[in-house]
Design a protein around this motif. Structure first.
Motif, PDB file in Angstrom:
ATOM      1  N   ARG A  97       0.971  -1.363   0.060  1.00 35.05           N
ATOM      2  CA  ARG A  97      -0.101   0.110  -0.040  1.00 35.05           C
ATOM      3  C   ARG A  97       0.815   1.126   0.023  1.00 35.05           C
ATOM      4  NH1 ARG A  97      -3.408   0.589   5.413  1.00 35.05           N
ATOM      5  NH2 ARG A  97      -1.502   1.146   6.262  1.00 35.05           N
ATOM      6  N   GLU A  98       2.067   1.246   0.961  1.00 34.83           N
ATOM      7  CA  GLU A  98       2.894   2.362   0.576  1.00 34.83           C
ATOM      8  C   GLU A  98       4.101   2.044   1.349  1.00 34.83           C
ATOM      9  OE1 GLU A  98       2.338   5.432   4.054  1.00 34.83           O
ATOM     10  OE2 GLU A  98       0.824   4.022   4.789  1.00 34.83           O
ATOM     11  N   THR A  99       5.022   2.755   0.956  1.00 35.62           N
ATOM     12  CA  THR A  99       6.570   2.740   1.506  1.00 35.62           C
ATOM     13  C   THR A  99       6.946   4.264   1.965  1.00 35.62           C
ATOM     14  OG1 THR A  99       7.629   3.282  -0.638  1.00 35.62           O
ATOM     15  CG2 THR A  99       7.335   0.824  -0.214  1.00 35.62           C
ATOM     16  N   LYS A 100       7.625   4.145   2.917  1.00 34.76           N
ATOM     17  CA  LYS A 100       8.200   5.578   3.396  1.00 34.76           C
ATOM     18  C   LYS A 100       9.339   5.323   4.310  1.00 34.76           C
ATOM     19  CE  LYS A 100       4.765   4.954   7.407  1.00 34.76           C
ATOM     20  NZ  LYS A 100       3.630   5.437   8.089  1.00 34.76           N
ATOM     21  N   ILE A 101      10.039   6.613   4.362  1.00 37.44           N
ATOM     22  CA  ILE A 101      11.289   6.297   5.310  1.00 37.44           C
ATOM     23  C   ILE A 101      10.730   7.179   6.647  1.00 37.44           C
ATOM     24  CG2 ILE A 101      13.563   7.277   5.563  1.00 37.44           C
ATOM     25  CD1 ILE A 101      13.056   5.340   2.990  1.00 37.44           C
ATOM     26  N   VAL A 102      11.164   6.777   7.607  1.00 33.05           N
ATOM     27  CA  VAL A 102      10.837   7.219   9.173  1.00 33.05           C
ATOM     28  C   VAL A 102      12.213   7.360   9.910  1.00 33.05           C
ATOM     29  CG1 VAL A 102       8.600   6.796   8.824  1.00 33.05           C
ATOM     30  CG2 VAL A 102      10.041   5.272  10.166  1.00 33.05           C
ATOM     31  N   PRO A 103      12.230   8.210  10.921  1.00 33.07           N
ATOM     32  CA  PRO A 103      13.327   8.087  11.816  1.00 33.07           C
ATOM     33  C   PRO A 103      13.052   6.998  12.674  1.00 33.07           C
ATOM     34  CG  PRO A 103      11.817   9.911  12.610  1.00 33.07           C
ATOM     35  CD  PRO A 103      11.413   9.414  11.397  1.00 33.07           C
ATOM     36  N   PRO A 104      14.336   6.467  13.387  1.00 34.38           N
ATOM     37  CA  PRO A 104      14.249   5.223  14.262  1.00 34.38           C
ATOM     38  C   PRO A 104      13.166   5.618  15.300  1.00 34.38           C
ATOM     39  CG  PRO A 104      16.353   5.923  14.256  1.00 34.38           C
ATOM     40  CD  PRO A 104      15.619   6.919  13.342  1.00 34.38           C
ATOM     41  N   THR A 105      13.002   6.755  15.626  1.00 37.02           N
ATOM     42  CA  THR A 105      12.012   7.133  16.704  1.00 37.02           C
ATOM     43  C   THR A 105      10.491   7.033  16.534  1.00 37.02           C
ATOM     44  OG1 THR A 105      12.470   9.245  16.427  1.00 37.02           O
ATOM     45  CG2 THR A 105      14.076   8.596  17.906  1.00 37.02           C
ATOM     46  N   TYR A 127      23.584   0.304   4.683  1.00 38.72           N
ATOM     47  CA  TYR A 127      24.798   0.308   5.503  1.00 38.72           C
ATOM     48  C   TYR A 127      24.628   1.374   6.708  1.00 38.72           C
ATOM     49  CZ  TYR A 127      26.519  -1.927   1.385  1.00 38.72           C
ATOM     50  OH  TYR A 127      26.443  -2.720   0.019  1.00 38.72           O
ATOM     51  N   SER A 128      23.623   1.946   7.024  1.00 42.85           N
ATOM     52  CA  SER A 128      23.295   3.046   8.039  1.00 42.85           C
ATOM     53  C   SER A 128      22.167   2.561   8.909  1.00 42.85           C
ATOM     54  CB  SER A 128      23.048   4.308   7.134  1.00 42.85           C
ATOM     55  OG  SER A 128      22.737   5.311   8.420  1.00 42.85           O
ATOM     56  N   THR A 129      22.173   2.939  10.052  1.00 40.02           N
ATOM     57  CA  THR A 129      21.020   2.833  11.208  1.00 40.02           C
ATOM     58  C   THR A 129      20.353   4.283  11.225  1.00 40.02           C
ATOM     59  OG1 THR A 129      22.424   3.228  12.974  1.00 40.02           O
ATOM     60  CG2 THR A 129      21.887   0.982  12.132  1.00 40.02           C
ATOM     61  N   GLU A 130      20.653   5.204  10.344  1.00 39.07           N
ATOM     62  CA  GLU A 130      20.184   6.603  10.422  1.00 39.07           C
ATOM     63  C   GLU A 130      18.450   6.674  10.435  1.00 39.07           C
ATOM     64  OE1 GLU A 130      20.200  10.795   8.030  1.00 39.07           O
ATOM     65  OE2 GLU A 130      21.868   9.356   7.693  1.00 39.07           O
ATOM     66  N   ASN A 131      17.855   6.045   9.556  1.00 38.97           N
ATOM     67  CA  ASN A 131      16.401   5.831   9.417  1.00 38.97           C
ATOM     68  C   ASN A 131      15.929   4.312   9.326  1.00 38.97           C
ATOM     69  OD1 ASN A 131      15.508   8.814   9.357  1.00 38.97           O
ATOM     70  ND2 ASN A 131      16.974   8.945   7.628  1.00 38.97           N
ATOM     71  N   ARG A 132      14.610   4.300   9.000  1.00 37.43           N
ATOM     72  CA  ARG A 132      14.051   2.991   8.805  1.00 37.43           C
ATOM     73  C   ARG A 132      13.402   3.152   7.647  1.00 37.43           C
ATOM     74  NH1 ARG A 132      17.041   2.280  12.018  1.00 37.43           N
ATOM     75  NH2 ARG A 132      17.008   1.703  14.217  1.00 37.43           N
ATOM     76  N   LEU A 133      13.261   2.061   6.615  1.00 37.39           N
ATOM     77  CA  LEU A 133      12.564   2.030   5.388  1.00 37.39           C
ATOM     78  C   LEU A 133      11.374   0.971   5.968  1.00 37.39           C
ATOM     79  CD1 LEU A 133      12.136   2.017   2.417  1.00 37.39           C
ATOM     80  CD2 LEU A 133      13.437   0.073   2.138  1.00 37.39           C
ATOM     81  N   VAL A 134      10.087   1.562   5.609  1.00 35.15           N
ATOM     82  CA  VAL A 134       8.986   0.838   5.992  1.00 35.15           C
ATOM     83  C   VAL A 134       7.987   0.702   4.678  1.00 35.15           C
ATOM     84  CG1 VAL A 134       6.616   0.962   7.337  1.00 35.15           C
ATOM     85  CG2 VAL A 134       8.973   2.119   8.194  1.00 35.15           C
ATOM     86  N   VAL A 135       7.685  -0.752   4.720  1.00 37.35           N
ATOM     87  CA  VAL A 135       6.489  -0.879   3.700  1.00 37.35           C
ATOM     88  C   VAL A 135       5.545  -1.882   4.226  1.00 37.35           C
ATOM     89  CG1 VAL A 135       6.343  -2.758   1.777  1.00 37.35           C
ATOM     90  CG2 VAL A 135       8.815  -1.663   2.070  1.00 37.35           C
TER      91      VAL A 135
END
Length: 143
Positions: A97-105, A127-135
């Motif tokens: 339905r959607e994909t988005k980038i969010v902060p780990p918080t 190679y980074s833990t800066e954000n989260r890719l969400v599907v």
């Protein structure tokens, strides 16, 4: 059929043909263990047979790609793509339905939902833990 070693970890599977994922869904209260063996089902989240929000996470990079246990190519999923789950010998099919980038918080991805959905997430960028890719996918069929 699945390799015996992987089936012994869990007969429950996350299958995303488009990006080559075919991983055991590991149920454990130990995040490190769960992620080391495949796709880790977040214990506080729902399960496909109960509806609501089934949340599964995986390493983006753990082994040299391509590897069926990682979410290396999760960023290639698009609206309309299919995510399959085998859960207790039942097949569940979800449409992205959607994909988005969010902060780990950002913890709203763990929230319960009125409709049966699946939420997958991994680290972003690669190679980074800066954000989260969400599907997020909606249930379209159960067999």
């Amino acid at each position: 059929s699945f390799p015996e070693s992987e089936y012994a970890i869990s007969p429950n599977r996350l299958i995303i043909t488009k990006i080559g994922v075919n991983a055991p869904i590991v149920e454990s209260n130990n995040e490190t263990y769960g992620l080391s063996k495949g796709a880790w089902h977040i214990p506080e989240s729902s399960t496909p047979d109960k509806g609501s929000n089934t949340v599964i996470t995986g390493h983006r990079f753990k082994y040299l790609p391509p590897n069926n246990l990682t979410f290396y190519l999760l960023d290639k999923l698009e609206k309309g793509d299919i995510i399959s789950v085998i859960w207790h010998e039942q097949n569940y099919y979800y449409r992205v339905r959607e994909t988005k980038i969010v902060p780990p918080t950002e913890l709203s991805v763990l929230d319960h939902s009125d409709k049966p959905i699946i939420t997958l997430f991994t680290c972003h960028p690669l190679y980074s833990t800066e954000n989260r890719l969400v599907v997020i996918g909606e249930l379209i069929e159960q067999k």
